[in-house]
Write an enzyme that holds these catalytic residues in place. Structure first.
Site, PDB file in Angstrom:
ATOM      1  N   LYS A 130       6.758  30.689   5.101  1.00 46.87           N
ATOM      2  CA  LYS A 130       8.299  30.777   5.390  1.00 46.87           C
ATOM      3  C   LYS A 130       8.764  32.208   4.935  1.00 46.87           C
ATOM      4  CE  LYS A 130       7.542  26.353   5.962  1.00 46.87           C
ATOM      5  NZ  LYS A 130       6.376  25.681   5.376  1.00 46.87           N
ATOM      6  N   PHE A 188       3.776  10.836  14.734  1.00 40.89           N
ATOM      7  CA  PHE A 188       4.323  11.972  15.615  1.00 40.89           C
ATOM      8  C   PHE A 188       3.215  12.885  15.958  1.00 40.89           C
ATOM      9  CE2 PHE A 188       4.714  15.165  12.045  1.00 40.89           C
ATOM     10  CZ  PHE A 188       5.070  14.238  10.956  1.00 40.89           C
ATOM     11  N   ASP A 202      11.936  23.883  -4.816  1.00 40.33           N
ATOM     12  CA  ASP A 202      11.044  23.984  -3.599  1.00 40.33           C
ATOM     13  C   ASP A 202      11.594  25.215  -2.930  1.00 40.33           C
ATOM     14  OD1 ASP A 202      10.143  24.129  -1.073  1.00 40.33           O
ATOM     15  OD2 ASP A 202       9.973  22.171  -0.698  1.00 40.33           O
ATOM     16  N   ARG A 257      12.501  15.077  15.594  1.00 44.15           N
ATOM     17  CA  ARG A 257      12.734  14.728  14.223  1.00 44.15           C
ATOM     18  C   ARG A 257      13.740  13.308  14.204  1.00 44.15           C
ATOM     19  NH1 ARG A 257       9.271  17.012  10.395  1.00 44.15           N
ATOM     20  NH2 ARG A 257       8.165  15.933  11.890  1.00 44.15           N
ATOM     21  N   TYR A 297     -14.161  37.857  -6.607  1.00 45.13           N
ATOM     22  CA  TYR A 297     -14.256  36.462  -7.086  1.00 45.13           C
ATOM     23  C   TYR A 297     -13.236  36.145  -8.228  1.00 45.13           C
ATOM     24  CZ  TYR A 297     -15.357  31.324  -7.447  1.00 45.13           C
ATOM     25  OH  TYR A 297     -15.156  30.129  -7.699  1.00 45.13           O
ATOM     26  N   PHE A 355      11.108  16.415   1.568  1.00 42.75           N
ATOM     27  CA  PHE A 355      10.315  17.126   2.722  1.00 42.75           C
ATOM     28  C   PHE A 355       9.121  16.118   2.540  1.00 42.75           C
ATOM     29  CE2 PHE A 355       7.025  19.686   4.805  1.00 42.75           C
ATOM     30  CZ  PHE A 355       7.648  19.797   6.026  1.00 42.75           C
ATOM     31  N   THR A 356       8.243  16.054   3.806  1.00 45.97           N
ATOM     32  CA  THR A 356       7.280  15.029   3.958  1.00 45.97           C
ATOM     33  C   THR A 356       6.150  15.277   2.994  1.00 45.97           C
ATOM     34  OG1 THR A 356       6.453  16.556   5.699  1.00 45.97           O
ATOM     35  CG2 THR A 356       7.530  14.561   6.491  1.00 45.97           C
TER      36      THR A 356
HETATM   37  N1  F0G Z   1       8.728  22.252   1.760  1.00 40.90           N
HETATM   38  C1  F0G Z   1       9.640  22.619   2.552  1.00 40.90           C
HETATM   39  C2  F0G Z   1      10.954  22.441   2.637  1.00 40.90           C
HETATM   40  C3  F0G Z   1       8.825  22.605   3.922  1.00 40.90           C
HETATM   41  O1  F0G Z   1       9.621  23.013   4.941  1.00 40.90           O
HETATM   42  C4  F0G Z   1       7.337  22.741   3.971  1.00 40.90           C
HETATM   43  C5  F0G Z   1       6.704  22.955   4.964  1.00 40.90           C
HETATM   44  C6  F0G Z   1       6.915  22.846   2.646  1.00 40.90           C
HETATM   45  C7  F0G Z   1       7.347  22.200   1.574  1.00 40.90           C
HETATM   46  C8  F0G Z   1       5.197  22.586   2.790  1.00 40.90           C
HETATM   47  O2  F0G Z   1       4.663  23.668   2.723  1.00 40.90           O
HETATM   48  O3  F0G Z   1       3.371  23.986   5.023  1.00 40.90           O
HETATM   49  O4  F0G Z   1       3.017  25.588   3.324  1.00 40.90           O
HETATM   50  O5  F0G Z   1       1.987  23.472   2.798  1.00 40.90           O
HETATM   51  N2  F0G Z   1       7.278  22.882   6.363  1.00 40.90           N
HETATM   52  C9  F0G Z   1       6.763  23.096   7.725  1.00 40.90           C
HETATM   53  C10 F0G Z   1       7.686  22.894   8.746  1.00 40.90           C
HETATM   54  C11 F0G Z   1       5.432  22.475   8.203  1.00 40.90           C
HETATM   55  O6  F0G Z   1       7.374  22.739   9.908  1.00 40.90           O
HETATM   56  O7  F0G Z   1       8.930  22.578   8.413  1.00 40.90           O
HETATM   57  P1  F0G Z   1       3.095  24.221   3.474  1.00 40.90           P
END
Ligand code: F0G
Length: 473
Positions: free
Chosen positions: A258, A449, A215, A382, A72, A124-125
């Site tokens: 990634k 989506f 990022d 997209r 832990y 990014f979203t």
């Molecule tokens: N930043 C970028 C540029 C991303 O593409 C993603 C995730 C994240 C942050 C968030 O990271 O998923 O580990 O919390 N992209 C995925 C995609 C979901 O399909 O492009 P995460």
């Protein structure tokens, strides 16, 4: 004679794929409401929905799992991960998180105040959502070239320094907690940022005492493009280029799913000791102790090993070349795609692919559904569906780019799989006039989506006109 190259790995374990026939795919697609997010993974032949968490681990990573220390507190595996991040990325302090958005949450909470502005090279979203949740306004300062899908420009992810400096003058440096630079830019098509631009942005920000946070999600892919395209870097190793990139920043958020070559994991890293001290407090609330941050010891071992493997020049060269191998087959066949081909995906321009469809007839959604129907290949819309609605007017947002993303998982598929995908896209392009639009039959109120359902607009209810002409089984 052009000499061909092959994958820099051999296959030790295989995962058999179920191959549905045309009628079975038709049924699965209908059941999923023509939304590729709702298709069961078992019914997919080649899954190009995302490159996130879909990586194949190496034998060494699988071996490392067994060495995980599940304590832990003070886990040995945590020190292994911390050392890997320090060595390869060069930051002093590291906080593990369960994935990228966990790190985004911590960073945004610590640095943003109500009324702040966060400039970035597109968004990014989840990154933008966390910034907004903490009271900031996101401002896009990417170069204009990034918005032109057909323009072949080597570093379409670059930040426009004039736009950035203008914002600093307009709102004041004290209202900008940090600049968020994505390397590479996902939504621009996996486009890289040049070393020169990274340096210039850092120099400008230093002048105004503004931090630069990367990022770093696809940073190794970005390093490859610098090695390939930027003068003075052609003989440097990926490892050295990566290290230099990070010297032009104060910290980063990372989705390990990634470029760290794992199925789960992430981290927040920085050089500022005060920020680190605060992050150590906050991580306990959201992720867990600073020595595991929502991860099992074995996950941290696998990520540490993945970090070392990711900077192997042969690995990353093959990775980018595989994406390009698919993209170039499509370009050669005259298919409209975002150019140049980026790091993690090939993006089809659905508006140009299906010019007979109006934007309201959801060309990208329809093309993604047609691709699954034709060959069992899963991709992601997209475009207008992902764009959602304007909160005030209730109208559909109409993004300039209406795209289908073919995202290539790392080390999972061979170039033969890419051939199957290319054949299917080309086949669809040949009979594109027969592809009908879609209408939404169910629209969820948020992030529509993921769960929206659709039906074909054709009177006979078919997505592709004369389906008998399909050459696939
Ligand atoms: N930043 C970028 C540029 C991303 O593409 C993603 C995730 C994240 C942050 C968030 O990271 O998923 O580990 O919390 N992209 C995925 C995609 C979901 O399909 O492009 P995460």
């Amino acid at each position: 004679m052009k000499r061909r190259t092959a994958e820099p790995y051999k296959i030790k374990a295989v995962e058999p794929l179920k191959m549905l026939n045309y009628e079975e795919r038709k049924r699965a697609l209908k059941e999923a409401g023509y939304n590729t997010f709702l298709i069961n993974s078992e019914d997919v032949y080649i899954d190009l929905l995302t490159d996130s968490g879909t990586t194949a681990m190496s034998d060494r990573q699988w071996g490392a799992l067994m060495t995980g220390d599940e304590a832990y507190a003070g886990s040995k595996s945590w020190f292994t991960l911390e050392n890997a991040v320090r060595e390869i990325y060069g930051y002093k302090y590291v906080i593990p998180t369960h994935q990228g958005r966990g790190a985004e949450n911590l960073l945004s909470q610590m640095k943003i105040k109500e009324g702040d502005y966060v400039p970035g090279n597109m968004y990014f979203t989840t990154t933008r959502a966390h910034q907004e949740l903490n009271g900031a306004t996101f401002v896009d300062v990417i170069i204009d070239e990034a918005h032109d899908s057909l323009l072949d420009y080597p570093f379409k992810g670059n930040i426009d320094l004039t736009k950035l400096e203008k914002l600093i003058h307009e709102v004041g440096a004290e209202k900008i907690p940090y600049v968020c630079t994505a390397v590479t830019v996902n939504l621009a098509g996996g486009q890289p940022v040049s070393m020169q631009n990274l340096k210039e942005v850092y120099d400008l920000c230093q002048k105004y005492h503004i931090d630069v946070m990367y990022d770093a999600t696809r940073c190794v892919e970005n390093a490859f493009f610098i090695q390939e395209r930027e003068e003075g870097y052609e003989n440097k190793s990926i490892k050295d280029i990566l290290k230099e990139m990070f010297t032009y920043s104060d910290g980063c958020t990372m989705s390990g799913k990634k470029d760290c070559l794992v199925n789960i994991g992430g981290f927040l890293a920085m050089n500022d000791e005060d920020l680190y001290t605060r992050a150590r407090e906050l991580v306990v609330l959201y992720e867990g102790m600073p020595s595991y941050g929502g991860l099992a010891g074995r996950d941290m071992e696998a990520m540490a090993q993945g970090i070392y493997e990711s900077v192997d020049d042969h690995y990353i060269q093959h990775r980018i070349h595989q994406v390009r191998y698919l993209g170039e087959q499509l370009i050669d066949a005259g298919i409209p795609v975002v150019k140049p081909i980026g790091g993690h995906a090939v993006f089809l321009d659905a508006k140009q692919f299906l010019p007979h469809l109006k934007h309201e007839e959801l060309p990208a959604q329809s093309l993604a559904a047609s691709l699954y129907l034709d060959s069992g290949v899963r991709s992601m819309e997209r475009g207008i569906v992902s764009g959602g609605r304007n909160k005030v007017t209730g109208e559909n947002n109409k993004p300039k780019l209406e795209l289908v993303r073919l995202t290539i998982p790392r080390r999972v598929y061979t170039n033969n799989h890419m051939d199957v995908v290319a054949d299917s896209v080309i086949h669809l392009y040949e009979k594109r006039e027969q592809i009908t639009g879609l209408e939404m039959t169910y629209e969820p109120p948020t992030l529509r989506f993921f769960n929206a359902r659709f039906k074909p607009l054709a009177v006979n209810g078919e997505l592709i006109g004369s389906e008998a002409s399909s050459t696939t089984t």
